[in-house]
Design a protein around this motif. Structure first.
Motif, PDB file in Angstrom:
ATOM      1  N   SER A  13      -2.395   5.151  -4.394  1.00 44.94           N
ATOM      2  CA  SER A  13      -1.149   5.928  -4.480  1.00 44.94           C
ATOM      3  C   SER A  13      -0.210   5.596  -3.336  1.00 44.94           C
ATOM      4  O   SER A  13       1.018   5.568  -3.504  1.00 44.94           O
ATOM      5  N   GLN A  14      -0.785   5.337  -2.172  1.00 45.08           N
ATOM      6  CA  GLN A  14       0.024   4.967  -1.015  1.00 45.08           C
ATOM      7  C   GLN A  14       0.786   3.676  -1.276  1.00 45.08           C
ATOM      8  O   GLN A  14       1.972   3.563  -0.939  1.00 45.08           O
ATOM      9  N   ILE A  15       0.119   2.703  -1.874  1.00 44.76           N
ATOM     10  CA  ILE A  15       0.792   1.444  -2.204  1.00 44.76           C
ATOM     11  C   ILE A  15       1.900   1.682  -3.230  1.00 44.76           C
ATOM     12  O   ILE A  15       2.998   1.128  -3.129  1.00 44.76           O
ATOM     13  N   LYS A  16       1.631   2.525  -4.220  1.00 41.77           N
ATOM     14  CA  LYS A  16       2.654   2.830  -5.220  1.00 41.77           C
ATOM     15  C   LYS A  16       3.854   3.511  -4.576  1.00 41.77           C
ATOM     16  O   LYS A  16       5.009   3.197  -4.898  1.00 41.77           O
ATOM     17  N   ASN A  17       3.598   4.436  -3.669  1.00 36.26           N
ATOM     18  CA  ASN A  17       4.692   5.153  -3.010  1.00 36.26           C
ATOM     19  C   ASN A  17       5.524   4.241  -2.130  1.00 36.26           C
ATOM     20  O   ASN A  17       6.724   4.482  -1.932  1.00 36.26           O
ATOM     21  N   GLU A  18       4.875   3.200  -1.581  1.00 33.18           N
ATOM     22  CA  GLU A  18       5.606   2.241  -0.747  1.00 33.18           C
ATOM     23  C   GLU A  18       6.434   1.263  -1.584  1.00 33.18           C
ATOM     24  O   GLU A  18       7.281   0.543  -1.050  1.00 33.18           O
ATOM     25  N   ASN A  19       6.151   1.228  -2.893  1.00 28.46           N
ATOM     26  CA  ASN A  19       6.876   0.334  -3.802  1.00 28.46           C
ATOM     27  C   ASN A  19       7.336   1.134  -5.022  1.00 28.46           C
ATOM     28  O   ASN A  19       6.898   0.871  -6.159  1.00 28.46           O
ATOM     29  N   GLU A  52       8.454  -0.547  -8.345  1.00 29.92           N
ATOM     30  CA  GLU A  52       7.534  -1.448  -9.049  1.00 29.92           C
ATOM     31  C   GLU A  52       6.910  -0.714 -10.229  1.00 29.92           C
ATOM     32  O   GLU A  52       6.144   0.221 -10.055  1.00 29.92           O
ATOM     33  N   GLU A  53       7.247  -1.159 -11.443  1.00 31.10           N
ATOM     34  CA  GLU A  53       6.733  -0.514 -12.651  1.00 31.10           C
ATOM     35  C   GLU A  53       5.510  -1.214 -13.219  1.00 31.10           C
ATOM     36  O   GLU A  53       4.792  -0.626 -14.044  1.00 31.10           O
ATOM     37  N   VAL A  63       0.700  -3.679  -8.584  1.00 35.77           N
ATOM     38  CA  VAL A  63       0.139  -2.712  -7.637  1.00 35.77           C
ATOM     39  C   VAL A  63      -1.352  -2.965  -7.457  1.00 35.77           C
ATOM     40  O   VAL A  63      -1.887  -2.904  -6.344  1.00 35.77           O
ATOM     41  N   ALA A  64      -2.029  -3.259  -8.571  1.00 39.94           N
ATOM     42  CA  ALA A  64      -3.467  -3.527  -8.497  1.00 39.94           C
ATOM     43  C   ALA A  64      -3.754  -4.742  -7.622  1.00 39.94           C
ATOM     44  O   ALA A  64      -4.695  -4.734  -6.820  1.00 39.94           O
TER      45      ALA A  64
END
Length: 343
Positions: A210-216, A219-220, A225-226
């Protein structure tokens, strides 16, 4: 159709994103097991199988005994009985991610005998389709059969991720028998990126994801992200190393990932009168999704899991979940130096 993430499988050492329209990576047939073939060209190997058994109830509720095979490989078999450098028994992760990704230990530790085997359900071993063929206790039974088959009387244990759980539970079983012969059996153990609590490591992995998603936020594509998660917290290499690709290609499908062992929480030996468990070193990578909170219980002073105080903890700088594949030389020296203290 827009690509979207279907599922993430956090299986300690197996973090796969499956995307609609795409299959998990499958190396070409020509490179399958190529790392092992390269290693075998320069290092003597013995290969073999050992038979293990499972008992099931048939439709008439009668017990039926089925036999299966475990596949093993022994690097430098002539050193299996060495008194100067005891062999290493390697327990892979998953569940059901076979030993391929750990074969680089042969190059990283250049003189010891090293025993690899694929646990039931993956790799070159049998894969029963009945889920009742699998459990941690049954996997320990299989390990004991293997050790007897190959004649390993004194050895070190190395468990990576889920393999560390197997190592710990095996050592508990031996300690509770309270009949250990001094200088024989397991001399020391390394738990590498092994959590004490499976639900906790799932929570930590999801938090980091989730942290990576929040930083990007823009990015859909979840596959991007994976891959960012993979490069940050699983294996910090530009491309996924071939031994890891090969392990994924040969992974099992029946008893697999944290779903198979979600309720696992490490507990201390149940009896007061037990043999002393071997000294232990607990490793995790600096950027590992098996975070510090996931491993701190192994070396707890107030509520110890091992029945002694000789548990060493080490964070491997610059590495994540697969330190062996990220910095082979440094990782191999660290493993070998620790085991040498207890030869």
């Amino acid at each position: 159709m827009t690509l979207r993430l279907v599922t993430f499988l956090f299986s300690f050492g197996l973090f796969i994103s499956q995307v609609v329209g795409f299959l998990p990576f499958t190396p070409p047939v020509s490179v399958k097991r190529s790392f092992f073939l390269r290693a075998a060209a320069s290092v003597p190997f013995n290969e073999g199988n050992v038979t293990v058994y499972r008992t099931f109830d048939d439709q008439d509720e009668q017990e039926v005994k089925e036999s299966y095979t475990l596949s093993y490989k022994i690097a430098r078999p002539m050193s299996l009985s060495s008194r100067q450098a005891a062999p290493i028994v390697v327990l892979h992760g998953g569940p059901s991610v076979p030993s391929n990704y750990l074969y680089p230990l042969v190059d990283a530790i250049p003189y010891r005998s090293i025993i690899f085997y694929d646990q039931l359900g993956c790799g070159q071993s049998s894969e029963p389709q009945d889920i009742n063929a699998y459990s941690i206790d049954k996997a320990i039974d299989d390990l004991e059969i293997l050790l007897k088959k190959i004649g390993a009387r004194r050895f070190h244990l190395y468990g990576q991720s889920f393999g560390g759980i197997l190592a710990f539970e095996y050592l508990k079983r031996v300690a509770e028998r309270n009949n250990k012969i001094e200088g024989e059996g397991c001399l020391s153990v390394i738990l590498s990126s092994t959590p004490t609590n499976v639900k906790l490591v799932e929570e930590e992995a999801h938090r980091l994801h989730s942290q990576i998603k929040n930083e990007n936020p823009e990015e859909e594509d979840e596959s991007v992200v994976a891959e960012a998660f993979r490069q940050e917290h699983q294996c910090r290499t530009p491309e996924m190393p071939l031994p890891l690709q090969e392990a994924y290609q040969n992974a099992g499908t029946v008893w697999r990932g944290t779903d198979a062992i979600r309720d696992y929480v490490a507990k201390a030996v149940a009896q007061e009168e037990t043999a002393r468990m071997p000294s232990a070193m607990v490793l995790r990578g600096e950027h590992d999704f098996v975070t510090e909170v996931c491993v701190e219980g192994w070396s707890s002073k107030t509520d110890p899991l091992f029945n002694h105080k000789f548990v060493r903890s080490k964070t491997v700088e610059g590495c994540s979940h697969h330190g062996l594949l990220e910095n082979e030389k440094m990782y191999g020296e660290m493993i070998d130096n620790y085991f040498a203290e207890y030869d």
